[in-house]
Each structure stands twice: as structure tokens, then as C-alpha cells.
Design a protein around this motif. Sequence first.
Motif, PDB file in Angstrom:
ATOM      1  N   LYS A  47       0.838  -1.194   0.000  1.00 62.62           N
ATOM      2  CA  LYS A  47       0.000   0.000   0.000  1.00 62.62           C
ATOM      3  C   LYS A  47       0.873   1.245   0.000  1.00 62.62           C
ATOM      4  O   LYS A  47       0.573   2.217  -0.705  1.00 62.62           O
ATOM      5  CB  LYS A  47      -0.910   0.008   1.229  1.00 62.62           C
ATOM      6  N   ASP A  48       1.947   1.235   0.772  1.00 63.11           N
ATOM      7  CA  ASP A  48       2.826   2.405   0.826  1.00 63.11           C
ATOM      8  C   ASP A  48       3.378   2.750  -0.551  1.00 63.11           C
ATOM      9  O   ASP A  48       3.411   3.921  -0.940  1.00 63.11           O
ATOM     10  CB  ASP A  48       3.989   2.158   1.798  1.00 63.11           C
ATOM     11  N   ASN A  49       3.816   1.741  -1.295  1.00 61.36           N
ATOM     12  CA  ASN A  49       4.357   1.999  -2.627  1.00 61.36           C
ATOM     13  C   ASN A  49       3.308   2.580  -3.561  1.00 61.36           C
ATOM     14  O   ASN A  49       3.586   3.504  -4.339  1.00 61.36           O
ATOM     15  CB  ASN A  49       4.930   0.717  -3.226  1.00 61.36           C
ATOM     16  N   LEU A  50       2.098   2.050  -3.488  1.00 59.21           N
ATOM     17  CA  LEU A  50       1.025   2.525  -4.361  1.00 59.21           C
ATOM     18  C   LEU A  50       0.609   3.944  -3.983  1.00 59.21           C
ATOM     19  O   LEU A  50       0.462   4.815  -4.856  1.00 59.21           O
ATOM     20  CB  LEU A  50      -0.174   1.571  -4.275  1.00 59.21           C
ATOM     21  N   THR A  51       0.423   4.203  -2.698  1.00 61.72           N
ATOM     22  CA  THR A  51      -0.023   5.536  -2.296  1.00 61.72           C
ATOM     23  C   THR A  51       1.063   6.584  -2.520  1.00 61.72           C
ATOM     24  O   THR A  51       0.760   7.730  -2.878  1.00 61.72           O
ATOM     25  CB  THR A  51      -0.477   5.542  -0.830  1.00 61.72           C
ATOM     26  N   ARG A  52       2.326   6.197  -2.345  1.00 59.85           N
ATOM     27  CA  ARG A  52       3.405   7.137  -2.642  1.00 59.85           C
ATOM     28  C   ARG A  52       3.438   7.475  -4.125  1.00 59.85           C
ATOM     29  O   ARG A  52       3.687   8.624  -4.508  1.00 59.85           O
ATOM     30  CB  ARG A  52       4.756   6.572  -2.199  1.00 59.85           C
ATOM     31  N   GLU A  53       3.195   6.469  -4.964  1.00 60.60           N
ATOM     32  CA  GLU A  53       3.157   6.712  -6.407  1.00 60.60           C
ATOM     33  C   GLU A  53       1.998   7.645  -6.761  1.00 60.60           C
ATOM     34  O   GLU A  53       2.139   8.530  -7.619  1.00 60.60           O
ATOM     35  CB  GLU A  53       3.002   5.387  -7.150  1.00 60.60           C
TER      36      GLU A  53
END
Length: 207
Positions: free
Chosen positions: A62-68
Motif C-alpha cells: 500500500k505504501d508503494n502505491l499511495t506514494r506513487e
Amino acid sequence: MTPRQRADSEAKTFTERARRQQLIDCTIDLISTRGYPATSLSAIAERAGVSKAAVLYHFSSKDNLTREALTQVLDQFGGYVAERVAGAPDPQAAVVAYVHAMIGYQRDHRRQVRVITEMLLDDQGGTRLKTPGSHDTHDRWQTLAGMLTEGQKVGVLREFDARTVALAIGGAIDGVIGHWLAHPDLDLDAAAAELETFTLNAIARRP
């Protein structure tokens, strides 16, 4: 690689890019309506009509997706402002264009503003930074300070500490937008005009 294999590879790449963008768009929608904590991978998968495993295939967490998603929002925001500043005829006009562009983008992109406030600010009214200094993403105050310094060099702006004034102008913009998010009846066009006057009073060279 044969032409058929190359075409299949290019089609796959295009499909994967489209899927990644769909997941980012769904993430922006969910964060802007439900808030960051309630935007789970399962919720994103459901909105996109795919499995959670499919989300994890493209973004490992989730962190990678939301950061993107946040990075894309900030890139679009920055591009919008930069385009309008670039069209200004002189450094003082560029600063005024910056103020209006900062307000104008956020007025017209409320979903994206919610993503920024949800991810960079706390969840209690969007007034306290989760990470001090995180609002300087993309060197925001530094960019404005550079514009102010250029105006001083050519003699159209008075002498002042560019960093302090850049932070003051940025803080005024953030304050207006924060109030607007809580009170949508605020006239942002009128607010932008007031911020222009505020900014010119702070930076313009006096006779």
C-alpha cells in the motif's frame, strides 16, 4: 525477437501501464473520499475490479502505491504551476502568476488536494504536518525563493530575505486552501485576488 513477439511484448507493456494508472486513479479516488487510513489494498482492488494479488503484482505494498499516487499528483500540480509561471513577462508577474496558479489548481482539483492533505498532514483538520518539512516536497519554497531572488537581481523587487518571504507567501496560500477545504463557500477567486495584493505589498519595490 520476432515481430510478433515484439508486438506482444509492447502490448503487454501498454496493458501493464494502463493497469498501473487505473490503480493509481482508484487510489486517488478512495483517499479523497474515504481518507488515507480507510484506503486499503482490498478497497483499491474492489474499486478497480481486480484481485488484491493483482494490485500487489503492480505495487508490492500500500505504501508503494499511495506514494506513487502522491508523486503523480504533485508532478501534475507542479507542471500546472510551472507552465503558468513560464508564461509571465517579468519576475514580478511570475510571482503573481505563481500565487494564482497555486490557488487555481487546487480550486479545480479538489480530489488531488485531498490526497495531498491526507498524506502529508494529520487527520484532524489538516493543520499539523505528520513529518515537519514534508510540505516542501518538490522544493516548493525554494522554487518561489528563486523567483523572488531573480526579481531582486533585475531590480523590480525590494530587498528582503527571499526564504522568509517565500515561506510567508506559501503559508498564506496554505492557510486559505485549508480554510476552503473546511468551508467550501469561501470564494477562492476573491481570495486569490487578496493574496495577490498581499504578495505585491510584501515584495514590490516602493518609489
